[in-house]
Design an enzyme around this catalytic site. Structure first.
Site, mmCIF file in Angstrom:
data_model
loop_
_atom_site.group_PDB
_atom_site.id
_atom_site.type_symbol
_atom_site.label_atom_id
_atom_site.label_comp_id
_atom_site.label_asym_id
_atom_site.label_seq_id
_atom_site.Cartn_x
_atom_site.Cartn_y
_atom_site.Cartn_z
ATOM 1 N N SER A 108 0.838 -1.192 0.000
ATOM 2 C CA SER A 108 0.000 0.000 0.000
ATOM 3 C C SER A 108 0.881 1.252 0.000
ATOM 4 O O SER A 108 1.764 1.360 -0.851
ATOM 5 C CB SER A 108 -0.943 -0.045 1.206
ATOM 6 O OG SER A 108 -2.004 0.866 1.045
ATOM 7 N N ASP A 136 -8.552 -6.323 -5.080
ATOM 8 C CA ASP A 136 -8.157 -5.001 -4.553
ATOM 9 C C ASP A 136 -8.672 -3.932 -5.512
ATOM 10 O O ASP A 136 -8.163 -3.786 -6.614
ATOM 11 C CB ASP A 136 -6.625 -4.950 -4.456
ATOM 12 C CG ASP A 136 -6.107 -3.643 -3.881
ATOM 13 O OD1 ASP A 136 -6.911 -2.704 -3.679
ATOM 14 O OD2 ASP A 136 -4.895 -3.548 -3.618
ATOM 15 N N HIS A 157 -8.016 -5.074 -0.777
ATOM 16 C CA HIS A 157 -6.722 -4.432 -0.518
ATOM 17 C C HIS A 157 -6.061 -4.977 0.746
ATOM 18 O O HIS A 157 -4.845 -5.142 0.800
ATOM 19 C CB HIS A 157 -6.941 -2.926 -0.395
ATOM 20 C CG HIS A 157 -5.671 -2.159 -0.182
ATOM 21 N ND1 HIS A 157 -4.678 -2.106 -1.130
ATOM 22 C CD2 HIS A 157 -5.222 -1.438 0.875
ATOM 23 C CE1 HIS A 157 -3.670 -1.365 -0.674
ATOM 24 N NE2 HIS A 157 -3.976 -0.954 0.536
#
Lengths: 371, 371
Positions: A150, A316, A349
């Site tokens: 991320s 995601d 995610h």
């Protein structure tokens, strides 16, 4: 040895100044960090782990405030792909955060008061520059690898672009080379939620012991939806009701997903600073590695010899696979060695933080394939 | 004739009481509505249009407050698929809303004060029951068609399920037969944003001329993102900056998408009531047509002879095509005539409100194919 096993939690005040992308000079630069393992005599075993938006330096050791295990013990630890018995692992709280590194809650030496919104706006590259200062302090000239998911992946990408000679391998998981309009839009909702809370007081809430918890909680709730897949939410909650058997025909949390989200919001405010949330989301929204390199992403990778490993997850929708593909295309154009895998997961995610044995195998194989 | 052309804006107080799904009895029931065209002597040309969450009865005539044209003039008007020269068009403000129908801002006859949060929680089926009372008042026994998009589609679906003999055709656009966990989650963020605003005052803000605008604005911003596709946002805004040429390194709206979203939030509070937003989102979250019929969606359609037309848009991630497919499967299982088209559009959920010539052709053909 206990200390080593659970990491050494430390904080260093680097004199600075650090010249930031926005033009300001920051001094001093405080960095809170943890290390695991021992730096090899040749300095060749250092791995930097970069954390996500609301993460911290406690990657593989208990969080001092929540008492929870480290956030990436699935990847970092004994017999894991990143193993302190072999690797010297460094994880630093990012600039702008609130776990000990310089951020809006830090004291501005020019006033003796917290910076609050007088803290300079920072970028992902500024976070990376501060990490480089920390590595100088630790005597780490070159990284065996930089690894992040991320926002941690943004830092990992920014490392070889900013310090092409200081990193030999780069692992970028569930990440992107730039924030899209939709990414920015969700962050802007969160920022507006915080700033709409009268307790935010223009950022100067530190002396009042009454932070903008309601606004920060709403911001976290909105963001949290983007971390999960629709299918994952349906599998976990569906339309299941709370304890009561029938709908309550009121505005209490009636569905399990409602109380789950409320809990996510409320527990977040105990561990995070609202102004830090503003600053770090801003840094992420500003992130566009191509823009920093003349508008062409490949340019970001032309001066480095680092190897790259990209991992995305098929559910995601925050940083979907297409964003990793963009990066791989740019790496190919720049002639860099790049591995890319899209993994299947129901968890959206958040998958990079959860049990993902395939991810571990990919990272393990990639790191072992290095020099 | 001018009046006819621009619709007749009216309001009726029906004595009630209306028994609501939550068990409460509502009386009186005020319904604000518009009609276009003339009811045929045999009563066979009545079409009911159902509006979405923040919509209104001004489907094809200027909104009295904003001065904007009707919200579905692309579908309803001279030479459009629904033409007042042929059809008697009725559009009513839904129960719980704030454009003249009974809702939390209405006066509670038992206290002489606005209901606020003492207004009973309503369901989509309650909205439909109130519409049926209005049709009774208008002398409409049976609908030629009921047509709606988004929450309007939920009402359209609920019509033949609730009044199987009163509707001959049903057009459901960009909609769903039940709210998913993710749908509920986004609405819960919006409700929490409103309730976190101190100006909400537990719902009793009507006397203060200072409504919870900040909270409602954040709620609208979060919802608005779900109405647009990621690709549409990227095409329209991308990472384009505001008037200034470089990043501002501050927290003003730097990106165009930020100022767009802020504008969406701020302009919304001028035209919508925060408590109505709470009540209508609750009704949508409660919507699960299968649950109302023994857990099997097909059961909802067994008692009607209505024909159905389903339209979805490929970039709609709020109510994606799979939700329309679920409905079509149930209609097939119930032996109903059903047309289903997935249309291509870059605009996400909002596509049903925008220029969509294919949608017009589908609706036109479907309505003309009726008896």
């Amino acid at each position: 040895m206990e200390d080593q096993r659970f990491g050494l939690s430390r904080r260093v005040t680097l004199p600075g100044p650090l010249r930031l992308d926005g033009g300001a000079m920051l001094a001093p630069v405080e960095i809170a960090y943890e290390t695991y393992g021992t730096l090899a005599p040749d300095g060749g075993n250092a791995i930097l782990i970069c954390h996500a938006l609301t993460g911290d330096q406690h990657v593989a050791s208990f969080h001092p405030r929540t008492g929870k295990p480290g956030w990436w013990t699935r990847l970092v630890g004994p017999d894991k792909p990143i193993d302190p018995a072999r690797d010297f692992v460094v994880c630093a709280n990012v600039l702008g955060s609130c776990m000990g590194s310089s951020g809006p809650a830090s004291i501005d030496p020019s006033t003796g008061q917290p910076y609050a919104m007088r803290f300079p706006v920072i970028t992902v590259r500024d976070m990376v520059r501060a990490q480089a200062m920390l590595l100088d302090h630790l005597g780490v000239a070159t990284l065996k690898a930089v690894v992040g998911g991320s926002m941690g992946g943004m830092q990992a990408l920014s490392w070889p672009a900013t310090f092409p000679d200081r990193v030999r391998a780069c692992v970028v998981i569930a990440s992107t080379a730039r924030h899209t309009a939709q990414n920015i839009a969700f962050h802007e909702v969160g920022r507006q939620a915080i700033m709409a809370d009268p307790k935010w007081r223009g950022g100067d809430y530190y002396g009042h012991d009454d932070p903008p918890a309601a606004g920060l909680s709403v911001a976290r709730m909105a963001a949290h939806i983007t971390y999960l897949s629709e299918a994952g939410l349906t599998e976990k909650f569906g339309r299941k009701l709370q304890a009561r058997e029938a709908k309550g025909f009121g505005f209490d949390a009636d569905f399990q997903v409602e109380s789950y989200l409320r809990h996510q919001g409320l527990s977040f405010v105990d561990r995070f600073d609202a102004n830090s949330y503003l600053y770090i989301t801003r840094a992420m929204d500003y992130f566009d590695l191509a823009e920093e390199h003349g508008g062409l992403l490949a340019n970001a990778f032309r001066r480095t010899d680092a190897r790259f490993c990209l991992v995305s997850f098929d559910t995601d929708w925050l940083y979907p696979t297409i964003e990793s593909r963009h990066i791989v295309h740019a790496l190919n154009a720049a002639g860099r060695a790049a591995t890319f895998v899209e993994l299947s997961s129901p968890y959206g995610h958040d998958a990079f933080l959860l049990d993902a044995p395939e991810m571990n195998r990919v990272v393990d194989g990639f790191l072992k394939g290095g020099r």
